[in-house]
Motif scaffolding. Structure first.
Motif, mmCIF file in Angstrom:
data_model
loop_
_atom_site.group_PDB
_atom_site.id
_atom_site.type_symbol
_atom_site.label_atom_id
_atom_site.label_comp_id
_atom_site.label_asym_id
_atom_site.label_seq_id
_atom_site.Cartn_x
_atom_site.Cartn_y
_atom_site.Cartn_z
ATOM 1 N N PRO A 134 12.073 -1.315 0.504
ATOM 2 C CA PRO A 134 11.407 -1.216 1.821
ATOM 3 C C PRO A 134 10.172 -2.100 1.911
ATOM 4 N N ASP A 135 10.003 -2.747 3.044
ATOM 5 C CA ASP A 135 8.845 -3.616 3.259
ATOM 6 C C ASP A 135 7.760 -2.958 4.102
ATOM 7 N N ASN A 136 8.036 -1.768 4.654
ATOM 8 C CA ASN A 136 7.039 -1.070 5.456
ATOM 9 C C ASN A 136 7.225 0.430 5.289
ATOM 10 N N PHE A 137 6.234 1.191 5.730
ATOM 11 C CA PHE A 137 6.273 2.631 5.517
ATOM 12 C C PHE A 137 7.379 3.301 6.335
ATOM 13 N N LYS A 138 7.680 2.750 7.499
ATOM 14 C CA LYS A 138 8.741 3.314 8.337
ATOM 15 C C LYS A 138 10.063 3.346 7.582
ATOM 16 N N ASP A 139 10.346 2.295 6.815
ATOM 17 C CA ASP A 139 11.571 2.246 6.021
ATOM 18 C C ASP A 139 11.414 2.954 4.676
ATOM 19 N N VAL A 216 1.518 -6.306 -5.421
ATOM 20 C CA VAL A 216 1.995 -4.964 -5.105
ATOM 21 C C VAL A 216 2.193 -4.877 -3.590
ATOM 22 N N LYS A 217 2.966 -3.901 -3.151
ATOM 23 C CA LYS A 217 3.188 -3.692 -1.721
ATOM 24 C C LYS A 217 2.321 -2.540 -1.225
ATOM 25 N N PRO A 218 1.368 -2.789 -0.342
ATOM 26 C CA PRO A 218 0.592 -1.691 0.235
ATOM 27 C C PRO A 218 1.340 -1.114 1.437
ATOM 28 N N TYR A 219 1.671 0.168 1.374
ATOM 29 C CA TYR A 219 2.475 0.770 2.436
ATOM 30 C C TYR A 219 1.652 1.494 3.495
ATOM 31 N N VAL A 220 0.663 2.248 3.046
ATOM 32 C CA VAL A 220 -0.079 3.051 4.021
ATOM 33 C C VAL A 220 -1.451 3.428 3.470
ATOM 34 N N ALA A 221 -2.461 3.395 4.336
ATOM 35 C CA ALA A 221 -3.788 3.893 3.981
ATOM 36 C C ALA A 221 -3.771 5.405 4.152
ATOM 37 N N MET A 222 -4.203 6.127 3.150
ATOM 38 C CA MET A 222 -4.094 7.581 3.152
ATOM 39 C C MET A 222 -5.255 8.229 3.909
ATOM 40 N N GLN A 223 -5.354 7.870 5.196
ATOM 41 C CA GLN A 223 -6.400 8.426 6.049
ATOM 42 C C GLN A 223 -6.025 8.228 7.515
ATOM 43 N N SER A 224 -6.863 8.735 8.401
ATOM 44 C CA SER A 224 -6.535 8.738 9.822
ATOM 45 C C SER A 224 -6.769 7.406 10.515
ATOM 46 N N ALA A 225 -7.583 6.533 9.916
ATOM 47 C CA ALA A 225 -7.890 5.239 10.536
ATOM 48 C C ALA A 225 -7.659 4.117 9.538
#
Length: 324
Positions: A134-139, A216-225
């Protein structure tokens, strides 16, 4: 006469305390204990902030790395150290999670320390090895759910920031992955880059270079913004995970009984350090945010620590995880 002698000694001691505080730190160095290995994210924050504090105190601050047991060995060393202000502790969020993780902790974070103040908040990012499909968090999310038995989530050890972040992530998505604890962030990150493990949650102060280099692949920041320094990484709230908010905050403590005047002097130096443009700039480059001068105060830290203990205790107990 004996009564008068005792009284005189008491008066002399009372007069000596302010004088000692006025001269603090004097010629003796302050030892800042970092309860993790050198080169890690907490060590980086500690070295940057103490460099500025030392100038304001007109003294020397040396870092002593005392790793092991999720930071509790170093914390206990400071809790039992001489309370003259020449030993302080620089710890992260683990100060608030240790009471739930360790059934025989050996110290009380709220009762066995004098609070100095908060230093900085460091965001967490969920990373994947470069060859993860996967290249993004949605996938990524459906991929995780379909392959959970084959995927491994690394962390820097039980009770580490990466371990806590991973626990919260798995709890939020309702999927358990194989977890691989390492003895520190460095070997965990090395194996992530090498593809021996698939995912890892880590602090931006530790992985900014690897993210920018594309290893590395960064997928998502673990916060609201989104993170100011990494605007291309989507926030968890944008990806349908509004309950995730993991900021690894760092703070400074002294042994219980450290003279109030010394605590005040240390806190004043910390307040000046967190407002220093150079320190704030260094933190911003790494995706971190220096605390405000108001947060770098004892009363602010005491309130924050109490709130964080209340927040993390039920999460850890629900996971049934213990470090001892």
């Amino acid at each position: 006469m004996k009564f008068l002698s005792t009284l005189s000694l008491g008066v002399l001691a009372a007069l000596a305390a302010p004088a000692q505080a006025q001269d603090f730190p004097g010629s003796a160095p302050i030892v800042a204990v970092v309860p993790f290995a050198a080169g890690g994210p907490t060590d980086k924050v500690a070295r940057d902030v103490t460099a500025v504090m030392a100038r304001h105190l007109k003294g020397q601050i040396v870092i002593e790395n005392v790793g092991g047991a999720g930071g509790t060995i170093g914390a206990k060393k400071v809790a039992t150290a001489r309370n003259d202000g020449h030993t302080v502790l620089i710890h992260h969020i683990g100060m608030s999670t240790a009471p739930a993780l360790y059934r025989q902790l050996g110290f009380d974070p709220l009762k066995d320390f004098e609070m100095i103040g908060e230093i900085a908040d460091v965001p967490m990012v969920l990373l994947g090895t470069k060859n993860l499909p996967p290249d993004n968090f949605k996938d990524l999310l459906p991929y995780i759910k379909a392959n959970s038995s084959k995927l491994f989530l690394a962390n820097a050890g039980i009770g580490s920031a990466s371990h806590l972040c991973g626990l919260l992530f798995m709890s939020t998505i309702g999927t358990q992955l194989g977890t691989v604890p390492y003895k520190g962030t460095a070997p965990a990150l090395t194996d992530l880059i090498g593809g021996q493990v698939n995912l890892m949650c880590d602090q931006t102060t530790n992985v900014a270079g690897q993210i920018k280099a594309g290893v590395v692949k960064p997928y998502v920041a673990m916060q609201s913004a989104r993170i100011d320094a990494f605007k291309d990484i989507p926030a968890a709230a944008e990806q349908g995970l509004p309950g995730i908010e993991v900021k690894i905050w760092h703070a400074m403590y002294a042994p219980k009984g450290t003279p109030p005047a010394v605590v005040e002097k240390l806190s004043a130096a910390l307040q000046a350090a967190v407002e220093d443009p150079v320190f704030r700039g260094k933190m911003a480059e790494l995706g971190a945010q220096a605390a405000t001068g108001e947060r770098a105060r004892p009363e602010s830290l005491r309130k924050h620590l109490g709130n964080e203990i209340a927040k993390w205790t039920p999460v850890i107990r629900a996971a049934g995880v213990y470090a001892d």
